[in-house]
Write an enzyme that holds these catalytic residues in place. Structure first.
Site, short mmCIF file in Angstrom:
data_model
loop_
_atom_site.label_atom_id
_atom_site.label_comp_id
_atom_site.label_asym_id
_atom_site.label_seq_id
_atom_site.Cartn_x
_atom_site.Cartn_y
_atom_site.Cartn_z
N LYS A 218 32.42 40.19 16.64
CA LYS A 218 31.27 39.67 17.38
C LYS A 218 29.97 40.03 16.66
O LYS A 218 29.87 41.09 16.01
CB LYS A 218 31.29 40.25 18.79
CG LYS A 218 30.36 39.60 19.79
CD LYS A 218 30.62 40.21 21.18
CE LYS A 218 29.68 39.68 22.24
NZ LYS A 218 29.98 40.27 23.57
N SER B 259 32.90 40.40 29.47
CA SER B 259 32.56 39.58 28.30
C SER B 259 33.70 39.35 27.32
O SER B 259 33.60 38.49 26.46
CB SER B 259 31.38 40.21 27.55
OG SER B 259 30.22 40.18 28.35
N SER C 190 30.33 37.01 27.24
CA SER C 190 29.50 36.67 26.11
C SER C 190 30.25 36.57 24.77
O SER C 190 29.71 36.08 23.79
CB SER C 190 28.38 37.71 25.96
OG SER C 190 28.91 39.01 25.74
#
Length: 470
Positions: free
Chosen positions: A77, A176, A152
């Site tokens: 990420k 997330s 996310s």
């Protein structure tokens, strides 16, 4: 037609048998990214040294070295520091930021032999549940590009589902990792708070953030957890190995918080598939017990008071002076205002303003102070419940993956976290595993265990996986 390995163990078997080199495997994924990612937008960047990493892995394989991730392409990420590479947290304000050091988890991945293929898209500064809030555009769900992949860590999940890497590392603050896992048909783990180091993660909510894993199998999550769950003295919340409890992996009794599942907003398809799962688990010998968690329905409002408060503190350094792109201004205050106004997107600005408000002198006790008290009540209720049940089971999300733009009301998007945020509020580990469908869209089932109970999650998760394969 290229056949992509679906799990870490499949990839490792290919590499160990010399059926394919890591360079060949990595190049296959790079070709796939070039072919597919213009539609999906899972990646914000592919690392220019990725084939060099793969070549190093091949040299180690030829030397007889055996490591758990040796030669396996993994995505990370965009809020995880990888020295010498961009880490922007999908925000314009950090658009040109080059990580000056490695996050602890990057060091652990590299020690385990992973090939880090690229940085994945996300909601800006991890603020969102759909991956629509990136400053660089939304990520699309590879299973249906008209739908969101969840957030996310949506780019991380999409990179695995679209066969653009073997597995992925995301971060989880309120769901997330687990929400994208549910929407994209993957397994996603949020580990016990303090089990993985936060050093080198771009902070959003410090008392919630943990690195989590996304893969196509429970075993993938278990492998990545073993690699990442090491002690790091640079993180004040990292728990020394000697202080980590040994929890039995056996699961006999599963607790069901019926009041939570009965809340408005949970789709009938989700409820129906959840009941189907319970019936199948009963046939496998599990005892299903209804439990009461009186304060758990307050999880979302509690979370969305504490998280903006922590985020407003953590992101105060992004001012165009200490960190971030600097905008022009006539004086220092003007530079601050312009830098933040131009650098932060609407959802980040919304949460930072709310965080500053609940921390202000006139409202601290009424909002932030009260939310921390409710958080403790929720935590104590959950820990008390684990004295009578082994695992708490719910759906992962209130529905399947929504259409892009369908949750434009921020509060509607926040409520999708109702099943995931209790784990983060309590610091307990949680795992989402695919089970059931809403039409062609996969659903996930969510299990939470007591602190250091990851092996319980893996035990139950593997049984749910076996039900999918029947």
């Amino acid at each position: 037609m290229k056949i992509y390995p679906k799990t870490i163990s499949e990839a490792r078997n290919l590499l160990k048998s010399r059926s394919m080199s890591s360079v060949e495997l990595t190049q296959m994924y790079l070709d796939r990214i070039n072919e597919m990612d213009s539609q999906i937008h899972a990646y914000l960047g592919v690392y220019d040294d990725v084939l060099d990493q793969a070549a190093d892995a091949d040299a180690q394989i030829r030397a007889g070295i055996d490591l758990p991730l040796l030669g396996v392409p993994i995505s990370i990420k965009d809020n995880i520091m990888f020295q010498g590479h961009t880490a922007s947290a999908a925000s314009k304000i950090l658009g040109n930021y080059i990580a000056p050091y490695n996050a602890h988890i990057i060091d652990e991945l590299r020690r385990a032999g992973a090939v880090l293929i690229g940085r994945t898209n996300m909601d800006e500064f991890a603020m969102g549940g759909s991956c629509e809030n990136s400053a660089y555009g939304p990520t699309h769900n590879p299973l249906d590009i008209s739908r969101v992949p969840g957030g996310s860590s949506g780019g991380a999940a999409a990179s695995v589902t679209a066969d653009m890497c073997v597995a992925a590392i995301g971060t989880d603050t309120g769901g997330s990792v687990r929400l994208p896992a549910s929407f994209c048909g993957l397994c996603g783990l949020y580990p016990t708070y303090g089990s993985t180091s936060r050093y080198g993660l771009i902070a959003m909510g410090s008392s919630f953030d943990q690195a989590g894993s996304l893969g196509r199998s429970v075993d993938d999550c278990a492998t990545l957890f073993t690699v990442l769950s090491t002690y790091d003295a640079r993180d004040a919340q990292s728990i020394p190995i000697a202080n980590r409890k040994q929890i039995l992996s056996e699961v006999k009794k599963i607790g069901i918080p019926r009041s939570l599942i009965a809340m408005d907003g949970v789709s009938e398809v989700v409820r129906s598939e959840f009941e189907r799962l319970l019936n199948e688990l009963k046939t496998k010998g599990y005892e299903i017990v209804d439990i009461e968690l009186p304060h758990i329905t307050a999880s979302v409002p509690t979370y969305y008071i504490i998280i903006p408060a922590e985020a407003s503190t953590n992101l105060s350094r992004m001012d165009g002076i200490r960190y971030g792109v600097r905008a022009k201004g006539v004086d220092l205050l003007d530079i601050y205002m312009n830098s933040k106004g131009e650098g932060f997107g609407p959802e980040v600005q919304r949460r930072l303003l709310l965080g500053a408000y609940v921390l202000s002198a006139g409202y601290y006790d009424a909002y932030y102070g009260k939310a921390t008290q409710v958080r403790e009540l929720i935590r104590q209720e959950i820990l008390k419940t684990f004295e009578t049940v082994d695992v708490i089971l719910t759906p992962t999300a209130t529905s399947g993956a929504p259409l892009i733009g369908a949750k434009s009301d921020p509060v509607a998007m926040y409520m999708m976290d109702i099943f995931t945020v209790p784990a983060n509020l309590s610091g307990c580990p949680a795992l989402s595993v695919p089970f059931g469908q809403d039409g062609s869209i996969p659903l996930g089932m969510h299990m939470m265990a007591p602190h250091w109970g990851e092996n319980r999650l893996f035990t139950l998760g593997r049984d749910i996986e076996s039900l999918n394969n029947q």
